[in-house]
Design a protein around this motif. Structure first.
Motif, short mmCIF file in Angstrom:
data_model
loop_
_atom_site.label_atom_id
_atom_site.label_comp_id
_atom_site.label_asym_id
_atom_site.label_seq_id
_atom_site.Cartn_x
_atom_site.Cartn_y
_atom_site.Cartn_z
N ILE A 49 0.83 -1.20 0.00
CA ILE A 49 0.00 0.00 0.00
C ILE A 49 0.86 1.26 0.00
N ARG A 50 1.87 1.27 0.85
CA ARG A 50 2.70 2.47 1.00
C ARG A 50 4.14 2.07 1.23
N SER A 51 5.02 2.46 0.32
CA SER A 51 6.45 2.19 0.49
C SER A 51 7.20 3.50 0.38
N SER A 52 7.68 3.98 1.51
CA SER A 52 8.42 5.24 1.57
C SER A 52 9.04 5.33 2.95
N MET A 53 9.80 6.40 3.18
CA MET A 53 10.37 6.69 4.49
C MET A 53 9.83 8.03 4.96
N SER A 54 9.46 8.11 6.24
CA SER A 54 8.86 9.32 6.78
C SER A 54 9.66 9.87 7.95
N ASP A 85 1.66 16.94 13.46
CA ASP A 85 3.07 17.22 13.22
C ASP A 85 3.36 17.10 11.73
N LEU A 86 4.16 18.02 11.20
CA LEU A 86 4.53 17.96 9.79
C LEU A 86 5.33 16.68 9.54
N GLN A 87 5.12 16.11 8.36
CA GLN A 87 5.74 14.83 8.04
C GLN A 87 6.41 14.92 6.67
N VAL A 88 7.75 14.81 6.67
CA VAL A 88 8.50 14.76 5.43
C VAL A 88 8.55 13.30 4.96
N VAL A 89 8.27 13.08 3.68
CA VAL A 89 8.19 11.72 3.14
C VAL A 89 9.13 11.60 1.95
N LYS A 90 9.98 10.56 1.98
CA LYS A 90 10.97 10.35 0.92
C LYS A 90 10.63 9.08 0.14
N TYR A 91 10.56 9.23 -1.19
CA TYR A 91 10.26 8.12 -2.09
C TYR A 91 11.47 7.85 -2.98
N ASP A 95 9.02 3.39 -5.08
CA ASP A 95 8.20 3.73 -3.91
C ASP A 95 6.93 4.44 -4.35
N HIS A 96 5.87 4.24 -3.56
CA HIS A 96 4.56 4.72 -3.96
C HIS A 96 3.64 4.78 -2.75
N PHE A 97 2.46 5.34 -2.95
CA PHE A 97 1.37 5.28 -1.98
C PHE A 97 0.10 5.07 -2.80
N ARG A 98 -0.47 3.89 -2.68
CA ARG A 98 -1.64 3.55 -3.49
C ARG A 98 -2.82 4.47 -3.17
N PRO A 99 -3.81 4.55 -4.06
CA PRO A 99 -4.94 5.47 -3.83
C PRO A 99 -5.56 5.30 -2.44
N HIS A 100 -5.83 6.43 -1.81
CA HIS A 100 -6.33 6.43 -0.44
C HIS A 100 -7.01 7.76 -0.15
N GLY A 196 0.13 8.59 -4.48
CA GLY A 196 1.50 8.96 -4.82
C GLY A 196 2.02 7.93 -5.80
N MET A 197 2.15 8.32 -7.06
CA MET A 197 2.52 7.37 -8.10
C MET A 197 3.99 6.93 -7.95
N PRO A 198 4.33 5.73 -8.42
CA PRO A 198 5.69 5.22 -8.24
C PRO A 198 6.75 6.13 -8.87
N VAL A 199 7.85 6.28 -8.17
CA VAL A 199 9.02 6.98 -8.71
C VAL A 199 9.77 6.01 -9.61
N THR A 200 10.11 6.44 -10.80
CA THR A 200 10.82 5.57 -11.75
C THR A 200 12.28 5.96 -11.93
N GLN A 201 12.66 7.14 -11.45
CA GLN A 201 14.06 7.57 -11.52
C GLN A 201 14.32 8.59 -10.42
N GLY A 202 15.45 8.45 -9.72
CA GLY A 202 15.82 9.42 -8.70
C GLY A 202 14.99 9.27 -7.43
#
Length: 219
Positions: A49-54, A85-91, A95-100, A196-202
């Motif tokens: 569902i969600r793959s990232s770092m926060s 609290d503000l949340q910085v998210v790195k993809y 990495d992605h976040f499916r529709p929600h 959050g659509m998948p990152v394909t580069q960088g």
């Protein structure tokens, strides 16, 4: 103003280059696996569902407080105590976040609004903010069906071939999307279904700014 139903507003230069550089440094030692909120269970983990770092940023930092105040002022001068609290998210790549939704049915203190602010879209962590370019990582509203003039193509991927449909906002550092999660009667708006659509580069780095209807306990 991009849409009035649901309310979606696009904001250029929401963060300055100096704020971006500061936030990237502040968040770097704080990253942990991003949780998934499922109803009242706020810390479950599911990479499908969600793959990232926060990185959760506390409100004691003066730059964070400034951004918090900017965010409540934008909404009509709400107290800062209504913000999570503000949340910085790195993809990274894939990495992605499916529709929600950011709202949940039956929540006694629902999230009335959301900002997603783009902090970086670049090659990797070693580059200066803004160096290089990431690909993918759009913020997608799959159910959006309205039309928009061609001038929006500077902010929207008008050649989106993801097959998801709707509208896809490009990750342009410094800019932000704001949307209202609820109808005036307090029920959740289905048009705020987003991904959050998948990152394909960088890598893509963004920031969630979430506002609750009532003051948060302990804030």
């Amino acid at each position: 103003m991009f849409s009035s139903d649901p309310i979606i507003t696009y904001i250029e230069n929401y963060l300055s280059p100096a704020e971006i550089e500061y936030l990237l440094k502040l968040a770097k030692p704080l990253y942990q696996q991003s949780p998934v909120s499922q109803g009242k269970r706020l810390k479950t983990y599911n990479a499908e569902i969600r793959s990232s770092m926060s990185a959760v940023l506390g409100g004691n930092d003066p730059v964070v407080r400034c951004i918090e105040q900017r965010s409540v002022d934008f909404q009509g001068f709400l107290p800062r105590s209504h913000l999570e609290d503000l949340q910085v998210v790195k993809y990274g790549i894939s990495d992605h976040f499916r529709p929600h939704f950011d709202w949940f049915g039956g929540d006694s203190n629902p999230r009335i609004s959301s900002f997603f602010v783009y902090i970086a879209c670049d090659a990797d962590d070693t580059n200066h903010p803004g160096a290089g370019e990431c690909k993918g990582g759009a913020t997608q509203f799959p159910d959006y069906t309205g039309a928009f003039p061609a001038k929006w193509c500077q902010f929207i991927d008008c050649h989106d071939d993801s097959g998801v449909g709707g509208v896809a906002f490009k990750p342009i550092p410094g800019n932000a999307i704001f949307w209202g999660n609820l109808y005036p009667n307090g029920t959740g708006h289905p048009g705020t279904w987003h991904a959050g659509m998948p990152v394909t580069q960088g890598r893509k780095v963004g920031m969630n700014i979430l506002t609750r209807r009532e003051r948060l306990v302990g804030v």
